[in-house]
Design a protein around this motif. Structure first.
Motif, PDB file in Angstrom:
ATOM      1  N   ILE A   1     -14.735   6.641  -1.765  1.00  0.00           N
ATOM      2  CA  ILE A   1     -14.305   8.021  -1.560  1.00  0.00           C
ATOM      3  C   ILE A   1     -12.956   8.235  -2.232  1.00  0.00           C
ATOM      4  O   ILE A   1     -12.283   7.269  -2.602  1.00  0.00           O
ATOM      5  N   ALA A   2     -12.590   9.501  -2.363  1.00  0.00           N
ATOM      6  CA  ALA A   2     -11.276   9.878  -2.895  1.00  0.00           C
ATOM      7  C   ALA A   2     -11.046   9.340  -4.292  1.00  0.00           C
ATOM      8  O   ALA A   2      -9.924   9.027  -4.669  1.00  0.00           O
ATOM      9  N   ARG A   3     -12.153   9.215  -5.081  1.00  0.00           N
ATOM     10  CA  ARG A   3     -11.914   8.833  -6.469  1.00  0.00           C
ATOM     11  C   ARG A   3     -11.333  10.030  -7.204  1.00  0.00           C
ATOM     12  O   ARG A   3     -11.611  11.173  -6.882  1.00  0.00           O
ATOM     13  N   GLY A   4     -10.536   9.780  -8.198  1.00  0.00           N
ATOM     14  CA  GLY A   4      -9.948  10.871  -8.963  1.00  0.00           C
ATOM     15  C   GLY A   4      -8.937  11.661  -8.173  1.00  0.00           C
ATOM     16  O   GLY A   4      -8.841  12.873  -8.316  1.00  0.00           O
TER      17      GLY A   4
ATOM     18  N   VAL B   1      -4.485  12.822   0.846  1.00  0.00           N
ATOM     19  CA  VAL B   1      -4.279  12.365   2.226  1.00  0.00           C
ATOM     20  C   VAL B   1      -4.999  11.046   2.458  1.00  0.00           C
ATOM     21  O   VAL B   1      -4.472  10.123   3.085  1.00  0.00           O
ATOM     22  N   ILE B   2      -6.236  10.950   1.908  1.00  0.00           N
ATOM     23  CA  ILE B   2      -7.019   9.727   2.126  1.00  0.00           C
ATOM     24  C   ILE B   2      -6.343   8.534   1.460  1.00  0.00           C
ATOM     25  O   ILE B   2      -6.206   7.463   2.071  1.00  0.00           O
ATOM     26  N   VAL B   3      -5.872   8.718   0.229  1.00  0.00           N
ATOM     27  CA  VAL B   3      -5.175   7.604  -0.433  1.00  0.00           C
ATOM     28  C   VAL B   3      -3.908   7.258   0.348  1.00  0.00           C
ATOM     29  O   VAL B   3      -3.569   6.078   0.513  1.00  0.00           O
TER      30      VAL B   3
ATOM     31  N   ILE C   1      -2.700   3.635   1.932  1.00  0.00           N
ATOM     32  CA  ILE C   1      -1.393   2.988   1.764  1.00  0.00           C
ATOM     33  C   ILE C   1      -0.776   2.684   3.131  1.00  0.00           C
ATOM     34  O   ILE C   1      -0.303   1.568   3.376  1.00  0.00           O
ATOM     35  N   ALA C   2      -0.831   3.669   4.031  1.00  0.00           N
ATOM     36  CA  ALA C   2      -0.201   3.468   5.340  1.00  0.00           C
ATOM     37  C   ALA C   2      -0.840   2.297   6.074  1.00  0.00           C
ATOM     38  O   ALA C   2      -0.137   1.440   6.628  1.00  0.00           O
TER      39      ALA C   2
ATOM     40  N   GLY D   1      11.853   7.897  -2.770  1.00  0.00           N
ATOM     41  CA  GLY D   1      11.541   7.566  -4.151  1.00  0.00           C
ATOM     42  C   GLY D   1      11.528   6.084  -4.479  1.00  0.00           C
ATOM     43  O   GLY D   1      11.359   5.717  -5.628  1.00  0.00           O
ATOM     44  N   VAL D   2      11.698   5.215  -3.479  1.00  0.00           N
ATOM     45  CA  VAL D   2      11.681   3.785  -3.792  1.00  0.00           C
ATOM     46  C   VAL D   2      10.370   3.132  -3.369  1.00  0.00           C
ATOM     47  O   VAL D   2      10.168   1.952  -3.605  1.00  0.00           O
ATOM     48  N   GLY D   3       9.456   3.907  -2.774  1.00  0.00           N
ATOM     49  CA  GLY D   3       8.208   3.319  -2.296  1.00  0.00           C
ATOM     50  C   GLY D   3       7.112   3.411  -3.336  1.00  0.00           C
ATOM     51  O   GLY D   3       7.290   3.000  -4.480  1.00  0.00           O
ATOM     52  N   ALA D   4       5.962   3.965  -2.910  1.00  0.00           N
ATOM     53  CA  ALA D   4       4.780   4.036  -3.763  1.00  0.00           C
ATOM     54  C   ALA D   4       5.094   4.743  -5.078  1.00  0.00           C
ATOM     55  O   ALA D   4       5.804   5.743  -5.107  1.00  0.00           O
ATOM     56  N   GLN D   5       4.595   4.196  -6.167  1.00  0.00           N
ATOM     57  CA  GLN D   5       4.761   4.814  -7.470  1.00  0.00           C
ATOM     58  C   GLN D   5       3.372   5.142  -8.026  1.00  0.00           C
ATOM     59  O   GLN D   5       2.515   4.279  -8.091  1.00  0.00           O
ATOM     60  N   GLY D   6       3.146   6.397  -8.410  1.00  0.00           N
ATOM     61  CA  GLY D   6       1.881   6.770  -9.046  1.00  0.00           C
ATOM     62  C   GLY D   6       0.734   6.946  -8.074  1.00  0.00           C
ATOM     63  O   GLY D   6      -0.349   7.344  -8.455  1.00  0.00           O
ATOM     64  N   GLU D   7       0.960   6.620  -6.811  1.00  0.00           N
ATOM     65  CA  GLU D   7      -0.083   6.838  -5.809  1.00  0.00           C
ATOM     66  C   GLU D   7       0.498   7.740  -4.734  1.00  0.00           C
ATOM     67  O   GLU D   7       1.672   7.587  -4.377  1.00  0.00           O
TER      68      GLU D   7
END
Lengths: 285, 310
Positions: free
Chosen positions: A41-44, A75-77, A81-82, A222-228
């Protein structure tokens, strides 16, 4: 025959309707996270799916953001991560905490002094500054966040395990085990640790919560996830959308997603504590 | 007692050394050469070498560490790499805004939490209690970021009740401080009320409370006069532990509301990779934390003479 603490606790939990609802919510998040990880799910989630700022509608249940990306997918992505943050940081922190706590509480003396000194030192540094400093030094990105939160959140567990080991060590069953010729290693692992385990279980769910909260703040800064899209990044994007145009759905989506999982863990931790802490069950009249 | 205090103060020395060691390890060993970051991408190797030399980072690590400790001993934190201001001055400038946000919010949150938890404990296990506890858990489950953004948008932007962000000296600061203060209270309330309620409930089941009730005292008197006094011991201790947060301020609230306190100073320093400032803030925060820890323990024995310090 009396049941073990865990069998009794399981029965209490199963009869606790709210605890079961919370467990179901946690399970649902796990499934969603797993499906997102496998790309089912949540592709793209990064692609432009429609017009910018479309309000929630049939194609986009939670609307789209300023670039026209689907908010629900983000939200799903973010949930993925969470959940991974909670899980991985616990996997780092809990073994460290148990190891040092058991060592300090069982051997006491110099080892204890050293370990207590070490965790008191770590504990006296303001938490958010320490986290930010660690991610600054390790570089941006989720890996650093895993390591930073993992390496800083074992202190609580360590303290609890140490205290409980000190108490348990003097008990008769430990004396008996020693009289039967059990070595230190065996006493720690096979005899005392199972009696301390329930405290670790209770703390696990609280650690999950604080890890998720910390990640959101780090990603926001801004120091956490990058690009996601982590929830922190979504909230940061949503701040602009809200103040500029009154677009609220991205903020609402991320907030609610975060709210339900943290609420579920908070309530479940309470239920776990009620069910597992023998001192509490005795105190109840 | 005095021996205990002295021993505790002496124990702060190895702890402080530990903190300095960790910060040194982080920034001077693991952190790599900050000269690259300060000079940007297009620096020539000579420039980097020169700056490294200027900063004293090409000396052996033990020498750097000894130097660092020596400076700290003279309360010299050096200068900021970003603004070249003396860090001791930056800290003394930042304390006032931080405190003027934190102290009123802290006091207000404390009083409000105690009142609400007394109400919840008074109605224990009945509707109001359940309702308040659920409200607390809900409050704890919302991210502080959401409080900040929603508060700024709804109260400041839509209704224009408060300035969105900013700060002025003196009494003019008050309008800027109300909203962040309210958010501080809202964030603190959930956890505090839950903890205080547990403490109060624990006490209200004790024998002295039963005796008081048996003598015919009304429940409000039992709660207010007898139970509260005993429940205050752990409550005061937990408040003392929160004191260092007043000086270092709330990193997030200060940053969002543009309050030039120590919290936003730390965040700026981290954004600029301003190592001396981060090191100084870490040190400052840790020492305050240790002092508050000691204070908490001492208050414990002051409020409750049964607790002996050894």
């Amino acid at each position: 025959m009396r049941d073990s603490l865990f069998t009794r606790a399981l029965r209490t939990l199963r009869n606790d309707r709210w605890a079961m609802v919370c467990l179901a919510i946690i399970g649902a998040y796990c499934v969603v996270a797993l499906l997102a990880q496998l790309g089912i799910i949540a592709r793209g989630f990064g692609e432009i799916a429609g017009a910018s700022y479309s309000p929630p509608c049939r194609e986009h249940w939670l609307g789209t953001d300023f670039l026209g990306r689907d908010v629900l997918k983000r939200v799903i992505v973010g949930s993925k991560i969470a959940m991974s943050i909670g899980l991985i940081t616990s996997l780092i922190a809990i073994p460290i905490g148990i190891f040092f706590g058991a060592l300090a509480g069982y051997y006491r003396g110099k080892v204890d002094d050293l370990i207590v000194w070490f965790y008191s030192t770590l504990d006296s540094i303001p938490y958010l500054i320490l986290l930010l400093a660690l991610t600054l030094v390790l570089g941006k990105g989720l890996t650093s966040v895993y390591i930073a939160i993992g390496l800083t959140s074992w202190v609580g567990i360590c303290r609890i395990v140490r205290g409980e080991f000190i108490r348990q060590k003097e008990m008769d069953y430990v004396q008996a085990a020693r009289a039967l010729g059990a070595g230190n290693f065996r006493i720690i692992l096979r005899h005392i640790l199972p009696n301390v385990f329930h405290l670790i279980v209770i703390n696990f769910s609280l650690m999950f919560v604080s890890a998720i909260k910390a990640e959101v703040i780090l990603s926001y800064l801004g120091v956490g996830a990058q690009g996601e899209p982590s929830w922190g990044i979504m909230i940061s994007d949503a701040r602009m959308e809200l103040i500029g145009r009154g677009v609220y759905w991205q903020l609402l989506g991320a907030t609610l997603a975060m709210f339900f999982i943290i609420l579920a863990f908070n309530l479940f931790a309470d239920a776990l504590r009620d069910a597992l802490d023998p001192r509490l069950t005795q105190g109840k009249k | 007692m005095i021996a205990y205090i002295i021993r505790r103060i002496l124990y702060m020395i190895p702890l402080t050394l530990g903190v300095t060691f960790i910060t040194f390890l982080l920034f001077n060993v693991v952190g790599g050469n900050p000269a690259y970051q300060m000079l940007g991408k297009h620096a020539s190797p000579e420039e980097v070498r020169e700056l490294t030399h200027q900063l004293g980072l090409d000396r052996p690590l033990p020498v750097q560490y000894a130097d660092y400790l020596n400076d700290l001993l003279h309360l010299d934190f050096g200068r900021s790499w970003a603004t070249h201001q003396k860090i001791t001055e930056m800290i003394s400038d930042g304390i006032v805004p931080s405190l003027s946000l934190a102290v009123p919010a802290f006091v207000f949150a404390g009083i409000l939490s105690i009142i609400i938890s007394l109400i919840a404990a008074f109605y224990r296990n009945r509707f109001y209690d359940r309702f308040l506890v659920v409200l607390c858990v809900i409050g704890m489950s919302v991210s502080i970021l959401v409080y900040i953004i929603a508060g700024q948008y709804v109260l400041s932007y839509v209704y224009g009740l408060f300035p969105i962000s900013g700060y002025e000296d003196g009494l003019a600061a008050v309008p800027y401080l109300i909203l962040p203060g309210l958010i501080w209270v809202a964030v603190a309330l959930g956890g505090d009320v839950r903890f205080y309620r547990t403490v109060i409930l624990n006490e209200s089941g004790r024998e002295y409370a039963v005796t008081a009730r048996a003598k015919g005292l009304s429940e409000p008197v039992v709660m207010g006069r007898h139970v509260l006094k005993n429940a205050l011991i752990p409550i005061i201790t937990s408040m003392a532990m929160a004191l260092p947060g007043l000086f270092t301020g709330s990193l997030l609230l200060e940053t969002f509301f543009g309050i030039p306190g120590l919290g936003s100073m730390s965040i700026n320093a981290i954004n600029d990779a301003d190592f001396p400032v981060i090191k100084a803030m870490t040190f400052f925060g840790s020492v305050l934390y240790m002092a508050a820890n000691l204070l908490g323990d001492l208050m414990y024995s002051l409020v409750d003479p049964r607790v002996r310090m050894e």
